[in-house]
Scaffold this motif. Structure first.
Motif: not given
Lengths: 327, 327
Positions: A118, A137, B30-31, B77, B107-108, B111-112, B114-116, B118-119, B122, B137, B140
């Protein structure tokens, strides 16, 4: 391919700088595995696609280089976690991070790698930062979804071809597509062109994966670089296996099911038997047709882009080298 | 604290919406763990700090709410991966993700997450996006470094107080500091004020962790909510233990070493014996002095900020409630 070498040299030199930086950063337990992973190499297709796409629309390599490297770092993050989840011993013929160090280090150093990714993607000019991050993203999230589906399908007995294509699209194609789209956006391409380039990337990504599935069975060891039949031995749900399951009837179906269920078997015998089944069902031809369908769809999307065909030549030539391993 | 309740209500309602969204998103493997983790609650201090800081500088809660939620998602996360790495069975009295599902899902899905995160971060106005992401950043990355140091120190016999303070600063304080700074930046605070608020957060974060260390030994079970002495039983390297190791001499040092090395022991006896050592070395007083040092340093940084003292009252009052559990 002079143009491609020029870009590859720039990418490699930037990745080397980053590798040295990571290798000297404390705490070593966190950053050394990052340096190690980046030093393993790989084809580095994704950053190349970012920059090729940017240049195709008249953009400057220097404005695309850091986001490009960021996407490569992200890809490497996914490899470390995927290898851990799949318990793979080797990556690029070297020990995986969780084997060379341990599981916790594989978890945490890859987390840090994602943040680094990132950080690099954020090195985008202000006029494109928001849109580039939006693509990054959503792509990153889809890659996680693809890996989850891949793990789900491992234990599921009924996976349709549609589900499989959707899974490989998420797991591998969207990151290629996202790389191209990010490159286009960095160069100020219009949204419609960026969308077409994304579609090109998705279709080519699926075609590449189908090619991998075919090569595992029908590839020549020398050209493919791997012992063929590994997917067959592991019952990996490839396009070929799923298509065979779909088409096999009566005793062929029984034979296939028997081999899939077998826990003890002679590997060579299994590979031979499964290939015979594939051949009897024309699986290779069907897989090649499917691959070519996506390949042509990809080229169709590229054609729609509103720039001169001469500007698309490098990208077409590059994709052909990737497809050229057999065709 | 009417003001704080208003903000907390907004945060809780936004987190509930996100939880519902995640709970209905495929693939469920995942969710759903993301929805589960967010539904476990917690004090949600970090998003509160983002918004309090924004409002302190005249900013609008609605412009800060999504980055605030993003930081809470990021914090969650880290909890999922930390719990996996520490092999903790429980989080907020409920099974951890890797126990309720499995390690790969922990784990996975994180990971998702963490992306969320960032979303959500943003979703910041364009004029502040770059600077907010820069803080996020670097914070983190520091949180990852802190967790790595924490794991390193678990197996290391010699950890200095300085190293310990640096570790807790990275692992917990910088995220509180980063939350405050992001809130300040969102409201357009000047860089000097944002820096002072960050320093306030770092100092308070260290003070809170030292308080936790003290409470584990000297807290009343009813107020603290946990059985006291858990850190002692587990040889957890807290400020108290490290200070005792530093100060203990001759037979006291031998006694301490003996208890630390013991693999089989009566837990109550160990807790009692270690507390006696602590008392003989005035460890509680030293820890409280250290805690108060950071608390006062934090208030000193807050004082330097170039806005009226009445605007700082809410933040001071809130920090006092967090410190009020014993003092």
């Amino acid at each position: 391919m002079k143009n491609i070498s020029r870009i590859q040299n720039r990418i490699n030199s930037e990745l080397e700088k980053l590798t040295v930086l990571m290798g000297n950063q404390p705490p070593a337990e966190l950053y050394e595995p990052i340096a190690y992973t980046l030093s393993l190499g790989g084809k580095r297709i994704r950053p190349l696609l970012v920059i090729m796409a940017a240049e195709m629309f008249g953009g400057d390599m220097e404005e695309a280089i850091y986001p490009a490297i960021g996407i490569e770092v992200f890809h490497n993050f996914t490899l470390v976690h995927d290898d851990l989840m799949d318990n793979s011993p080797l990556r690029r013929n070297q020990p995986t991070v969780h084997r060379k160090w341990n599981k916790n280090i594989a978890i945490l150093s890859a987390d840090a790698m994602m943040v680094k990714a990132y950080e690099l993607v954020c090195k985008t000019g202000s006029s494109h930062l928001r849109e580039v991050l939006a693509v990054f993203n959503s792509t990153a999230l889809q890659v996680c979804e693809g890996q989850q589906l891949d793990m789900n399908y491992e234990t599921s007995l009924q996976v349709s071809i549609d589900q499989y294509i959707r899974m490989i699209n998420l797991k591998t194609a969207v990151l290629l597509a996202g790389s191209l789209k990010i490159g286009a956006l960095l160069a100020g391409a219009n949204p419609e062109d960026a969308k077409c380039l994304y579609a090109f990337g998705e279709n080519m990504g699926i075609a590449f994966q189908l090619q991998d599935d075919i090569l595992d069975v029908y590839g020549e060891k020398e050209k493919f670089g791997k012992e063929p039949g590994r997917d067959i031995v592991a019952n990996k749900k490839t396009y070929l296996l799923l298509k065979a399951i779909e088409l096999a009837q009566a005793e062929v179906s029984e034979e296939l099911t028997k081999w899939i269920a077998a826990s003890q078997f002679d590997e060579q015998k299994k590979v031979k038997a499964i290939i015979e089944i594939y051949d009897s069902l024309c699986i290779r031809q069907l897989a090649e047709q499917e691959m070519m369908k996506y390949y042509r769809q990809g080229l169709g999307s590229l054609e729609k882009i509103s720039i001169g065909p001469e500007k698309k030549q490098d990208l077409i030539a590059f994709v052909q080298t990737l497809m050229h391993r057999v065709y």
